[in-house]
Design a protein around this motif. Structure first.
Motif: not given
Length: 472
Positions: A119-143
């Motif tokens: 939260w205090q180390r990367v930009g807001a958009r970069a942090h949001f991209a990381a959150t999206l990557a984690v969410a995508a990773g969970t779905v890919i794992s389920m796949f």
């Protein structure tokens, strides 16, 4: 009870996988919910969305950790208790699980640190991209996990060579006949389970404090999501039933407690008690032709009864009959809860209707219970096969002794009760605490110029400079 080595090995795997599946079910749904909350914060600048985002991220992190621990333990059993199965089908299940690690787990693990501590180390958009990557990773794992399990249910794209399965067509293996239906069914199940958890937590806080704005918002979001997800799940479940009737008719017969093949239309047994020894369903309450309508979409559709299959090829109807009805019954209650909540939202009374809030709290565990009941139906209904039609479960076990499996099962139960009992206790404390009303809208590090950032970040940086952030 006198359990055989095979029985104990199956109980051990069922015990560990039941503990494990609860946590990925929560994290898969929560990851996407957190991404939506963070996106709404970036779009609107409303700090309530950020407070909810950070709160549910803490819940997500705890469940993710427990899911990883329980998953590692479970995977070892393929070598310790089920080595014969691994030797037979490892050329297919091994690569599928490897793809899951390479394409999903590394993605989740790589960006999870940024999501939790950036939260205090990367930009807001970069942090949001990381959150999206984690969410995508969970779905890919389920796949990949569902692809592997679905192949065991409906094997395709293989040949048998020297007593082992050899892959021939990886597209046919990955997208085997039951996979599309089962993947979508599981995806909806985990999102529903997560939204019920969000709704129950929100409702519990609103019962204590009516004007809790973050929980009013999260309750509305969860109920609206359930209005879309729960009815969709019923439609997907219907399609999966048709697919199962085609590829695993014995499972359908066991689910329905159907022993005789009925000509000219099959009735639906609502309730009863399947007796495997007597080969009948006692105290059955039936509706004529309804089974044909649901399972074949025809008034006179024919469903083969269990007596058409050899006794050694029949699943345990007593178990799957009731596990299926638990799943369906809870699914109906979910739909009723969702639309009752929508009706209250339209009248602006969802946060003050105490009967509804109490029902929402009571339904909190329903998604996870239905998920477990569905998996019991799926896995017990597949028996006696570990790879349907190719390898019996009894032939997949390792050359282990009764004592070895008994001791390891006892140790698993003891350790799981301590470790996961502590984890669940802490999880309940997190849910009890709720989001902080004064949580600071997070901002990235203050080293780069604010002007080049998202406009919300500049305000967050100024607030951080004066107040600090206790949740970095």
């Amino acid at each position: 009870m006198d359990f055989s080595t095979l029985d104990l090995a199956r109980i051990q795997f069922a015990f560990t996988v039941s503990f494990h599946i609860v946590f990925p079910a929560i994290t898969i749904g929560l990851a996407s919910f957190i991404a939506v909350l963070e996106g709404l914060w970036l779009k609107t600048g409303d700090p309530v969305y950020l407070a909810l985002c950070r709160y549910w991220t803490r819940v997500f992190a705890l469940c993710f950790a427990m899911g990883v621990v329980s998953g590692v333990v479970m995977s070892y059993q393929f070598g310790t208790n089920w080595s014969a199965f691994s030797n037979f089908a490892g050329s297919i299940t091994g690569p599928l699980l490897t793809y899951e690690v390479l394409s999903a787990f590394f993605l989740e693990a790589g960006f999870l640190g940024v999501m939790l501590f950036g939260w205090q180390r990367v930009g807001a958009r970069a942090h949001f991209a990381a959150t999206l990557a984690v969410a995508a990773g969970t779905v890919i794992s389920m796949f990949w996990i569902l692809s592997s399990n679905s192949w065991m249910q409906t094997p395709a794209g293989y040949r048998i060579e020297a007593g082992r399965v050899v892959p021939e067509d990886w597209m046919a293996i990955v997208f085997n006949p039951s996979f599309p239906h089962r993947f979508l069914h599981m995806a909806l199940a985990v999102f529903i389970a997560s939204m019920l958890l969000v709704a129950a937590t929100s409702a519990w806080h609103l019962l204590r404090q009516r004007e809790h704005r973050p929980m009013r918002i999260s309750l509305r979001m969860a109920i609206i999501a359930l209005c879309a997800l729960a009815p969709m799940q019923a439609l997907v479940g219907d399609a999966l039933g048709l697919n199962t009737l085609t590829h695993q008719p014995a499972k359908i017969a066991a689910i329905e407690g159907l022993w005789e093949t009925e000509r000219g239309g099959t009735g639906l047994t609502l309730f009863g008690w399947p007796d495997m020894q007597a080969e009948t369903t006692r105290h059955a309450i039936r509706i004529p032709h309804l089974g044909s309508l649901i399972l074949t979409h025809s008034w006179e559709g024919e469903i083969p009864g269990l007596k058409q299959f050899a006794p050694e090829d029949r699943p345990n109807s007593t178990i799957v009959f009731w596990s299926f009805r638990v799943m369906v019954g809870l699914g109906i209650l979910m739909i009723l809860l969702a639309f009752a909540g929508l009706w209250l939202i339209q009248r602006g009374r969802i946060h003050v209707s105490r009967p509804f809030l109490r029902c929402a709290v009571a339904m909190g565990p329903a998604g996870l219970v239905a998920l477990l009941a569905g998996w019991i139906t799926t896995e017990v209904g597949r028996q006696p096969w570990v790879v349907y039609g190719l390898m019996r479960t009894a032939n997949g076990i390792s050359p282990v002794t009764h004592q070895q499996v008994s001791v390891s099962l006892f140790l698993f139960v003891m350790v799981y009760c301590v470790v996961f009992g502590t984890g669940i206790y802490y999880l309940l404390k997190l849910l009890h605490a709720g989001p902080q009303h004064d949580e600071t809208p997070a901002a990235p590090s203050s080293e780069p110029a604010v002007a080049g950032r998202h406009p919300l970040q500049g305000a967050a940086l100024e607030k951080d400079a004066s107040q600090g952030d206790g949740h970095a």
